[in-house]
Design an enzyme around this catalytic site. Structure first.
Site, PDB file in Angstrom:
ATOM      1  N   TYR A  20      28.164  -5.537 -12.147  1.00 48.63           N
ATOM      2  CA  TYR A  20      26.799  -6.069 -12.096  1.00 48.63           C
ATOM      3  C   TYR A  20      25.861  -5.362 -13.072  1.00 48.63           C
ATOM      4  O   TYR A  20      24.810  -4.845 -12.693  1.00 48.63           O
ATOM      5  CB  TYR A  20      26.245  -5.971 -10.667  1.00 48.63           C
ATOM      6  CG  TYR A  20      26.903  -6.949  -9.739  1.00 48.63           C
ATOM      7  CD1 TYR A  20      26.478  -8.269  -9.697  1.00 48.63           C
ATOM      8  CD2 TYR A  20      27.974  -6.580  -8.935  1.00 48.63           C
ATOM      9  CE1 TYR A  20      27.095  -9.191  -8.877  1.00 48.63           C
ATOM     10  CE2 TYR A  20      28.611  -7.497  -8.112  1.00 48.63           C
ATOM     11  CZ  TYR A  20      28.160  -8.794  -8.086  1.00 48.63           C
ATOM     12  OH  TYR A  20      28.776  -9.711  -7.285  1.00 48.63           O
ATOM     13  N   TYR A 148      28.028 -11.498   2.495  1.00 49.32           N
ATOM     14  CA  TYR A 148      28.687 -11.183   1.224  1.00 49.32           C
ATOM     15  C   TYR A 148      30.192 -11.126   1.471  1.00 49.32           C
ATOM     16  O   TYR A 148      30.645 -10.459   2.400  1.00 49.32           O
ATOM     17  CB  TYR A 148      28.206  -9.843   0.651  1.00 49.32           C
ATOM     18  CG  TYR A 148      28.966  -9.478  -0.602  1.00 49.32           C
ATOM     19  CD1 TYR A 148      28.658 -10.086  -1.823  1.00 49.32           C
ATOM     20  CD2 TYR A 148      30.033  -8.583  -0.565  1.00 49.32           C
ATOM     21  CE1 TYR A 148      29.397  -9.797  -2.959  1.00 49.32           C
ATOM     22  CE2 TYR A 148      30.769  -8.291  -1.711  1.00 49.32           C
ATOM     23  CZ  TYR A 148      30.442  -8.900  -2.898  1.00 49.32           C
ATOM     24  OH  TYR A 148      31.175  -8.625  -4.025  1.00 49.32           O
ATOM     25  N   ASP A 253      35.298 -11.101   8.328  1.00 55.60           N
ATOM     26  CA  ASP A 253      35.461 -10.274   7.135  1.00 55.60           C
ATOM     27  C   ASP A 253      35.060  -8.843   7.510  1.00 55.60           C
ATOM     28  O   ASP A 253      33.877  -8.517   7.575  1.00 55.60           O
ATOM     29  CB  ASP A 253      34.581 -10.832   6.006  1.00 55.60           C
ATOM     30  CG  ASP A 253      34.658  -9.986   4.738  1.00 55.60           C
ATOM     31  OD1 ASP A 253      35.211  -8.869   4.795  1.00 55.60           O
ATOM     32  OD2 ASP A 253      34.151 -10.439   3.702  1.00 55.60           O
ATOM     33  N   LYS A 282      38.470  -2.200   1.352  1.00 58.99           N
ATOM     34  CA  LYS A 282      37.673  -0.982   1.141  1.00 58.99           C
ATOM     35  C   LYS A 282      38.318   0.282   1.709  1.00 58.99           C
ATOM     36  O   LYS A 282      39.123   0.903   1.044  1.00 58.99           O
ATOM     37  CB  LYS A 282      36.265  -1.213   1.673  1.00 58.99           C
ATOM     38  CG  LYS A 282      35.480  -2.171   0.759  1.00 58.99           C
ATOM     39  CD  LYS A 282      33.978  -2.006   0.889  1.00 58.99           C
ATOM     40  CE  LYS A 282      33.247  -2.622  -0.273  1.00 58.99           C
ATOM     41  NZ  LYS A 282      32.930  -4.048  -0.108  1.00 58.99           N
TER      42      LYS A 282
END
Ligand SMILES: *Cc1c(COP(=O)(O)O)cnc(C)c1O
Length: 432
Positions: A20, A148, A253, A282
């Site tokens: 980003y 997200y 998620d 993660k």
């Protein structure tokens, strides 16, 4: 000047893309030489506390000896082999461990490379399941706003339509169905009125498009990147009932929430129900190597397997990479072999006490803490670049996002180190 004459940082800034960022106008970037425990060491010798756990992964700290040993040992035996028609102990042993600790009904594991891919896999599973059940029209998804789920195409289509990239990729993204984020927060008493707890809206959307919707996907209890927002688990219990009624699969998620971060081993553990499909990533390898997985229940597995073509249409080249499996197994053994709940509770309590003064600052909108997640929400957008400019002085690496100055400290963070983190956050809240 040729590339060979550039310093390391100059080369980076002229040739490497960062997450980003503007590749032709890069922000301040630090060259990291090594890492150990909660610290990253920069080129000039400065040691910074990694208050981000390197994007929420590194729960046991950097370069954890048990995890690096597991990777070294595996490297000397079998670094990789294709998973088509072949299997190996690291994949099987990790599977046994995952089954021991994850919600009981989730019995089938699909290993993949990253969180976004595990979301793609989950969504493909849901569509293939519906197809196998004879519902060929069910290929869309419902989700909540400010979520997200990753940066690949299908994952991106269920990210928040405003803060996500919907405007940019309009026309290229699949049409999905959005409802408001669950309005009752985890700190509030549950409101048993569907008009006020979000469930009337969810029912309306799911019922209205039931013939088109394969699954309802959301981050359970904690919305991470989309706003660091914590909502009431009862929403999920009732969403489960609604999905069952309409034949829609429920997908959690847990890429950000898994492995103790919220104070529960999985955010699902706050609920009385379990999802049909769960995504993990993660923290899976304790941040030592990229890895993720998608787990599902017998209903979905047998549904997909009994359909036509029966085979599940996904298979990454590096599926079940033995190094990653070994790292994950070592990380999970470390986690469950210690009083992780006590550690997370202690971090939580200390953050409650030390971040409380932020509530009195004029530009602070809210202070929220859940498990080992501490958030100061500002009234305005904050810049990561300005936080970096103060990192050397503070000795703490923080990377604010949107309006949120937040930390997800490694679980091994000592009380003194945590005080440095919270002091840094308060400083940013005062100065940014
Ligand atoms: C980070 C994240 C992802 C994406 O994972 P990557 O490994 O970056 O692809 C998906 N969902 C949630 C909730 C996340 O926090």
């Amino acid at each position: 000047m040729s590339a060979a004459d550039l310093t390391q940082l100059e080369f980076d800034q002229q040739h490497l893309w960062h997450p980003y960022t503007n590749v032709v106008k890069p922000g301040p970037t630090f060259v990291v030489k090594e890492s150990e425990g909660v610290h990253i060491t920069l080129e000039d010798g400065t040691r910074l506390i990694d208050a981000m756990s390197s994007w929420w992964c590194m729960m046991h700290g950097h370069r954890n000896p048990a995890i690096t040993k597991a990777i070294h040992d595996q490297l000397d035996r079998l670094p990789h082999v294709m998973f088509g028609g072949l299997t190996h102990d690291p994949a099987i042993d990790l599977g046994r461990k995952l089954l021991e600790i994850t919600p009981e009904s989730l019995t089938r594991i699909f290993y993949c490379d990253s969180g976004s891919v595990s979301v793609e896999v989950a969504m493909k599973m849901a569509v293939q399941y519906q197809h196998a059940m004879g519902f060929e029209g069910r290929s869309q998804f419902a989700t909540v706003r400010s979520g997200y789920h990753g940066d690949t195409w299908k994952a991106m289509s269920v990210c928040d339509p405003d803060t996500g990239m919907h405007h940019l990729f309009q026309g290229a993204l699949s049409v999905q169905h959005f409802v408001s984020r669950p309005p009752v927060t985890i700190d509030q008493e549950w409101i048993d009125d569907p008009a006020r707890n979000g469930l009337a809206e969810l029912r309306q959307v799911l019922e209205g498009s039931a013939k088109k919707i394969a699954g309802f996907i959301l981050e359970p209890v904690v919305q991470g990147t989309g706003g660091m927002y914590f909502y009431h688990p009862e929403y999920l219990n009732q969403a489960r009932a609604l999905c069952d009624e309409l034949g829609i699969l429920l997908i959690f998620d847990e890429i950000a929430t898994g492995f103790g971060r919220t104070g529960a081993l999985f955010a699902t553990d706050f609920c009385t129900v379990e999802p049909d499909i769960i995504c993990l990533g993660k923290g899976l390898t304790g941040g030592h190597i990229s890895f993720a997985c998608t787990m599902t229940n017998d209903l979905v597995a047998e549904g997909v397997g009994g359909g036509n073509p029966g085979i599940f249409m996904h298979g990454p080249t590096y599926m079940a990479n033995p190094l990653a499996c070994a790292a994950a197994k070592a990380s999970l053994d470390l986690l469950t072999g210690q009083d992780w709940q006590g550690r997370v509770a202690a971090i939580s309590e200390q953050m409650q006490a030390e971040l409380a003064p932020a509530r009195d600052l004029p530009n602070v909108a809210d202070v929220r803490i859940l498990g080992a997640i501490g958030v100061i929400e500002m009234k305005h957008q904050v810049s990561a670049d300005e936080a970096h400019a103060r990192a050397h002085e503070m000795g703490v690496f923080l990377r604010p996002f949107g309006k949120n100055i937040y930390t997800m400290p490694p679980f091994i963070t000592s009380p003194d180190q945590l005080s440095e983190i919270t002091a840094g956050m308060l400083r940013l809240a005062r100065e940014l």
